[in-house]
Design an enzyme around this catalytic site. Structure first.
Site, PDB file in Angstrom:
ATOM      1  CE  LYS A  13      -9.522  -1.614  -0.992  1.00  0.00           C
ATOM      2  NZ  LYS A  13      -8.976  -2.329   0.148  1.00  0.00           N
ATOM      3  NE  ARG A  88      -8.035   1.916   4.382  1.00  0.00           N
ATOM      4  CZ  ARG A  88      -7.510   1.714   3.172  1.00  0.00           C
ATOM      5  NH1 ARG A  88      -7.839   2.489   2.177  1.00  0.00           N
ATOM      6  NH2 ARG A  88      -6.702   0.722   2.957  1.00  0.00           N
ATOM      7  NE  ARG A 127      -0.574  -5.725  -2.687  1.00  0.00           N
ATOM      8  CZ  ARG A 127      -1.639  -5.012  -2.292  1.00  0.00           C
ATOM      9  NH1 ARG A 127      -2.801  -5.173  -2.889  1.00  0.00           N
ATOM     10  NH2 ARG A 127      -1.528  -4.170  -1.297  1.00  0.00           N
ATOM     11  NE  ARG A 160       1.212  -0.878  -1.225  1.00  0.00           N
ATOM     12  CZ  ARG A 160      -0.117  -0.867  -1.255  1.00  0.00           C
ATOM     13  NH1 ARG A 160      -0.739  -0.903  -2.411  1.00  0.00           N
ATOM     14  NH2 ARG A 160      -0.820  -0.811  -0.149  1.00  0.00           N
ATOM     15  NE  ARG A 171      -2.022  -2.256   4.446  1.00  0.00           N
ATOM     16  CZ  ARG A 171      -1.810  -2.640   3.198  1.00  0.00           C
ATOM     17  NH1 ARG A 171      -0.858  -3.494   2.914  1.00  0.00           N
ATOM     18  NH2 ARG A 171      -2.567  -2.177   2.228  1.00  0.00           N
TER      19      ARG A 171
HETATM   20  P1  AMP Z   1      -4.388   0.898  -0.020  1.00  0.00           P
HETATM   21  O1  AMP Z   1      -3.576   1.133  -1.245  1.00  0.00           O
HETATM   22  O2  AMP Z   1      -5.848   1.216  -0.177  1.00  0.00           O
HETATM   23  O3  AMP Z   1      -4.166  -0.463   0.580  1.00  0.00           O
HETATM   24  O4  AMP Z   1      -3.862   1.951   1.076  1.00  0.00           O
HETATM   25  C1  AMP Z   1      -2.525   1.928   1.522  1.00  0.00           C
HETATM   26  C2  AMP Z   1      -2.416   2.688   2.832  1.00  0.00           C
HETATM   27  O5  AMP Z   1      -2.801   4.064   2.614  1.00  0.00           O
HETATM   28  C3  AMP Z   1      -3.363   2.210   3.929  1.00  0.00           C
HETATM   29  O6  AMP Z   1      -2.813   1.138   4.676  1.00  0.00           O
HETATM   30  C4  AMP Z   1      -3.490   3.468   4.775  1.00  0.00           C
HETATM   31  O7  AMP Z   1      -2.360   3.651   5.581  1.00  0.00           O
HETATM   32  C5  AMP Z   1      -3.507   4.574   3.735  1.00  0.00           C
HETATM   33  N1  AMP Z   1      -4.892   4.904   3.297  1.00  0.00           N
HETATM   34  C6  AMP Z   1      -5.477   4.642   2.097  1.00  0.00           C
HETATM   35  N2  AMP Z   1      -6.751   5.082   2.051  1.00  0.00           N
HETATM   36  C7  AMP Z   1      -6.989   5.639   3.262  1.00  0.00           C
HETATM   37  C8  AMP Z   1      -8.124   6.243   3.864  1.00  0.00           C
HETATM   38  N3  AMP Z   1      -9.294   6.355   3.210  1.00  0.00           N
HETATM   39  N4  AMP Z   1      -7.994   6.709   5.133  1.00  0.00           N
HETATM   40  C9  AMP Z   1      -6.824   6.608   5.807  1.00  0.00           C
HETATM   41  N5  AMP Z   1      -5.725   6.021   5.315  1.00  0.00           N
HETATM   42  C10 AMP Z   1      -5.783   5.542   4.053  1.00  0.00           C
END
Ligand code: AMP
Length: 228
Positions: A13, A88, A127, A160, A171
């Site tokens: 993404k 989500r 990554r 990260r 996750r």
């Molecule tokens: P991402 O960068 O999209 O992989 O998001 C990193 C982390 O942020 C995820 O593993 C969640 O812990 C949190 N996160 C991101 N978007 C959401 C969302 N829409 N709802 C809840 N937690 C989120």
């Protein structure tokens, strides 16, 4: 156009979002990024959010909905936007539809990037990114020219906290448990169009597939409007 980029963590993404954003002229919004920014801005909230992200848990609907709502109110979002990583949960999906109604936006097109679980786990733990400019590298598929350093600014790359094998599996489990119902919600209702794309190919191929599917969606939408 309102686009929702959807798929398990590590499905690509973050790579597709800037490509689509540039091609379609839409701002790309990542709720993961909004959370990381919020963590940097407020020390106390930052510690709580940092811990949550490091453990691979989802942030609460309340926190994410509020961050997104504030971002969508900004001027660059008035003609449409692309969101990566949201909704989500079904709660978030229903909040988003209310927000879109309030802001008089059309229904979203949801693009799901399908990638097998093992591939995603390998990708996530490989990554690395630049702490300064945010460039993303992958030691398996897209290594930097000089090991451990950013091609653009030579800064030392970092990983990260949520990009380890164990956290990746957690996750993914959280993703499936909460997000499968969101996909079902969109697939079984008039909430928006759902488009599945094979995310297990080179980024340019994924991008070409998305473009082709979007064109088809837009044509289908126009035909439906004409019939109505
Ligand atoms: P991402 O960068 O999209 O992989 O998001 C990193 C982390 O942020 C995820 O593993 C969640 O812990 C949190 N996160 C991101 N978007 C959401 C969302 N829409 N709802 C809840 N937690 C989120």
């Amino acid at each position: 156009m309102i686009l929702l980029l959807f798929g398990p963590p590590g499905c690509g993404k973050g790579t597709q979002a800037p490509m689509l954003s540039e091609r379609l002229g839409l701002p790309a919004i990542s709720t993961g990024e909004l959370l990381r920014q919020a963590a940097k801005q407020d020390a106390a909230a930052g510690r709580a959010i940092d811990e949550l992200l490091a453990q691979g848990n989802l942030a609460s609907d309340e926190v994410v909905n509020a961050l997104l709502e504030a971002r969508l109110a900004e001027a660059d979002c008035k003609d449409g936007f692309l969101i990566d990583g949201y909704p989500r949960t079904v709660e978030q999906a229903s909040h988003l539809l209310d927000l879109l109604d309030q802001l008089q936006h059309e229904r979203p097109v949801l693009i799901h990037l399908d990638v097998p679980e093992q591939v995603v786990v390998e990708r996530l733990s490989a990554r690395w990114n630049c702490p300064d400019c945010g460039a993303i590298y992958n030691v398996l598929t897209k290594p930097p020219m000089l090991a451990g350093h950013c091609d653009a600014d030579a800064k030392a790359l970092v990983q990260r906290k949520d990009d380890t094998v164990e956290t990746a599996r957690k996750r993914l489990a959280a993703y499936r448990a909460l997000t499968d119902p969101v996909l079902a919600y969109f697939e079984s209702s008039e909430a928006g169009a759902v488009v599945h794309v094979n995310g297990n190919q080179a980024p340019e191929e994924v991008f070409a597939d998305i473009k082709q599917r979007l064109e088809r969606e837009v044509f289908a939408f126009v035909r439906k409007q004409r019939r109505a």
